[in-house]
Design a protein around this motif. Structure first.
Motif, short mmCIF file in Angstrom:
data_model
loop_
_atom_site.label_atom_id
_atom_site.label_comp_id
_atom_site.label_asym_id
_atom_site.label_seq_id
_atom_site.Cartn_x
_atom_site.Cartn_y
_atom_site.Cartn_z
N GLY A 1 -21.56 -17.70 -3.52
CA GLY A 1 -21.93 -15.87 -3.87
C GLY A 1 -22.56 -15.58 -4.80
N LEU A 2 -22.56 -16.43 -5.57
CA LEU A 2 -22.99 -16.22 -7.14
C LEU A 2 -24.45 -16.44 -7.12
CD1 LEU A 2 -20.10 -18.31 -8.83
CD2 LEU A 2 -19.67 -15.87 -8.41
N ARG A 3 -24.94 -16.05 -7.64
CA ARG A 3 -26.69 -15.88 -8.03
C ARG A 3 -26.98 -15.92 -9.81
NH1 ARG A 3 -30.86 -13.26 -3.87
NH2 ARG A 3 -31.20 -14.96 -4.67
N VAL B 1 -17.96 -21.39 -14.11
CA VAL B 1 -17.12 -19.55 -13.62
C VAL B 1 -15.83 -19.98 -14.28
CG1 VAL B 1 -18.46 -20.13 -11.41
CG2 VAL B 1 -16.63 -20.86 -11.97
N SER B 2 -16.00 -18.89 -14.21
CA SER B 2 -14.26 -18.15 -14.54
C SER B 2 -13.54 -17.71 -13.30
CB SER B 2 -14.21 -16.74 -16.17
OG SER B 2 -14.82 -16.23 -15.22
N VAL B 3 -11.92 -17.82 -13.61
CA VAL B 3 -11.32 -17.58 -11.99
C VAL B 3 -10.54 -16.05 -12.08
CG1 VAL B 3 -10.24 -18.33 -10.19
CG2 VAL B 3 -12.22 -19.64 -11.46
N ILE C 1 -14.39 -14.90 -8.68
CA ILE C 1 -14.50 -15.81 -8.84
C ILE C 1 -16.47 -15.75 -9.88
CG2 ILE C 1 -16.30 -18.81 -9.09
CD1 ILE C 1 -14.61 -18.26 -6.22
N LYS C 2 -16.43 -15.97 -11.27
CA LYS C 2 -17.16 -15.11 -11.49
C LYS C 2 -18.59 -16.62 -12.28
CE LYS C 2 -18.89 -11.53 -15.86
NZ LYS C 2 -18.25 -11.22 -16.62
N SER D 1 -22.88 -12.49 -12.28
CA SER D 1 -22.53 -11.77 -10.81
C SER D 1 -21.00 -12.36 -10.88
CB SER D 1 -23.17 -12.54 -9.82
OG SER D 1 -22.89 -13.72 -9.51
N ALA D 2 -20.18 -11.81 -9.61
CA ALA D 2 -18.96 -12.04 -9.28
C ALA D 2 -18.76 -12.36 -7.36
CB ALA D 2 -17.98 -11.26 -9.93
#
Length: 60
Positions: A27-29, A54-56, A6-7, A33-34
């Protein structure tokens, strides 16, 4: 279970506080980040809630 990457691709500045919390719990900041997570129903629901931020992609 399969793993997914996940980005974060868009900023959370204009997002609702609930969506910001979801992004943080994934878990993304920062933008770019991924995080690699298990593709469980709970994680997939969280991704669906912030899909516009997000992109997955699948991880093999």
């Amino acid at each position: 279970m399969a793993k997914i990457k996940i980005k974060l691709v868009r900023s959370t500045i204009g997002a609702l506080p609930k969506q910001r919390a979801t992004v943080r719990s994934l878990g993304l900041r920062k933008i770019g980040s991924a995080a690699v997570q298990e593709a469980s129903p709970a994680i997939m629901g969280m991704v669906r809630a912030v899909s516009h931020l997000v992109s997955v992609e699948d991880v093999k």
